[in-house]
Design an enzyme around this catalytic site. Sequence first.
Site, short mmCIF file in Angstrom:
data_model
loop_
_atom_site.label_atom_id
_atom_site.label_comp_id
_atom_site.label_asym_id
_atom_site.label_seq_id
_atom_site.Cartn_x
_atom_site.Cartn_y
_atom_site.Cartn_z
N ASP A 170 39.12 47.58 55.40
CA ASP A 170 39.74 47.32 56.71
C ASP A 170 40.61 48.52 57.13
OD1 ASP A 170 40.44 45.84 58.93
OD2 ASP A 170 41.82 44.49 57.86
N THR B 137 35.79 41.21 47.23
CA THR B 137 35.85 41.65 45.83
C THR B 137 36.95 42.68 45.54
OG1 THR B 137 34.25 43.45 46.09
CG2 THR B 137 33.36 41.27 45.57
N ASN C 279 41.07 40.53 57.62
CA ASN C 279 41.83 39.29 57.39
C ASN C 279 41.94 38.59 58.73
OD1 ASN C 279 44.44 40.05 58.75
ND2 ASN C 279 44.32 41.67 57.21
N VAL D 233 41.01 43.33 47.36
CA VAL D 233 42.31 42.67 47.47
C VAL D 233 42.20 41.15 47.26
CG1 VAL D 233 44.23 42.21 49.06
CG2 VAL D 233 43.16 44.46 49.05
N TYR D 234 41.11 40.55 47.71
CA TYR D 234 40.96 39.09 47.63
C TYR D 234 40.47 38.59 46.27
CZ TYR D 234 42.09 38.33 52.60
OH TYR D 234 42.73 38.24 53.82
N1 AR6 Z 1 33.79 51.63 51.80
C1 AR6 Z 1 33.11 50.68 51.11
N2 AR6 Z 1 33.72 49.81 50.27
C2 AR6 Z 1 35.06 49.91 50.14
C3 AR6 Z 1 35.83 50.88 50.83
C4 AR6 Z 1 35.13 51.77 51.70
N3 AR6 Z 1 35.76 52.69 52.40
N4 AR6 Z 1 37.13 50.71 50.47
C5 AR6 Z 1 37.18 49.69 49.58
N5 AR6 Z 1 35.93 49.22 49.36
P1 AR6 Z 1 38.77 44.99 50.18
P2 AR6 Z 1 38.68 42.05 50.44
C6 AR6 Z 1 35.47 48.11 48.50
O1 AR6 Z 1 40.05 44.93 49.42
O2 AR6 Z 1 38.68 41.90 48.96
C7 AR6 Z 1 42.43 44.10 53.38
O3 AR6 Z 1 43.81 44.40 53.29
C8 AR6 Z 1 36.40 47.60 47.42
O4 AR6 Z 1 36.30 48.41 46.27
O5 AR6 Z 1 38.61 46.04 51.20
O6 AR6 Z 1 37.72 41.26 51.25
C9 AR6 Z 1 42.11 43.16 54.54
O7 AR6 Z 1 42.94 43.39 55.65
C10 AR6 Z 1 35.86 46.20 47.20
O8 AR6 Z 1 34.76 46.21 46.31
O9 AR6 Z 1 38.46 43.58 50.93
C11 AR6 Z 1 42.35 41.82 53.93
O10 AR6 Z 1 43.72 41.47 53.98
C12 AR6 Z 1 35.35 45.77 48.57
O11 AR6 Z 1 35.27 46.98 49.33
C13 AR6 Z 1 41.92 41.99 52.49
O12 AR6 Z 1 42.06 43.38 52.21
C14 AR6 Z 1 36.26 44.78 49.31
O13 AR6 Z 1 37.63 45.12 49.08
C15 AR6 Z 1 40.47 41.64 52.29
O14 AR6 Z 1 40.17 41.73 50.91
#
Ligand code: AR6
Length: 171
Positions: free
Chosen positions: A34, A123, A24, A125-126
């Site tokens: 993250d 895909t 973020n 949290v966002y």
């Molecule tokens: N390895 C690979 N993919 C993952 C992992 C992992 N260890 N963990 C989750 N995913 P997200 P965003 C997948 O929420 O939507 C954070 O709080 C997950 O299933 O990590 O861009 C940041 O600080 C999903 O398909 O990122 C921001 O505030 C994908 O990674 C916010 O979330 C992205 O999910 C960003 O949200």
Amino acid sequence: MVMIHLIPGDITEQSVDAVVNAANSSLLGGGGVDGAIHRKGGPEILSECRALRASRYGRGLPTGQAVATTAGRLPARWVIHTVGPVWSATEDRSGQLASCYRESLRVARELGARTVAFPAISTGVYGWPIDDGARIALNTVREETEGDEELEEVRFVLFDQRAYDAFTAAL
Ligand code: AR6
């Protein structure tokens, strides 16, 4: 030619030159990918992120941009932090999502990275719908790496079956 691979699993376990973080704009950590990257990579990543906030990015990293730090204890050399857009049903933000992939690849090239691992940005949290997120990710990376002589491999690391299936269908 750049190979594009889909890998089920955890991005923090990938031995690649650069791992992309779905961060973020604070650059100071969060949940999802993250959280996992900072937890496994250790405090070195966060201290470089703090330094970036104190210098170039006083107001945070804007959506669609990317910046690199060390990878700390991860089996990678660099983490490239990018900020995806929050999904909106009323506004088309797909240009910002494509920009995340494009800018991350630009930073990867600047670093001299040959292998890069991406998560499915935005895909989680966002809230970006996975099928559309997969299509944008693959189209942008294909376009951006056409004729590339430096990069060898781009890996999409997909954490759950739904994401893996969506990327497989889009590929
Ligand atoms: N390895 C690979 N993919 C993952 C992992 C992992 N260890 N963990 C989750 N995913 P997200 P965003 C997948 O929420 O939507 C954070 O709080 C997950 O299933 O990590 O861009 C940041 O600080 C999903 O398909 O990122 C921001 O505030 C994908 O990674 C916010 O979330 C992205 O999910 C960003 O949200």
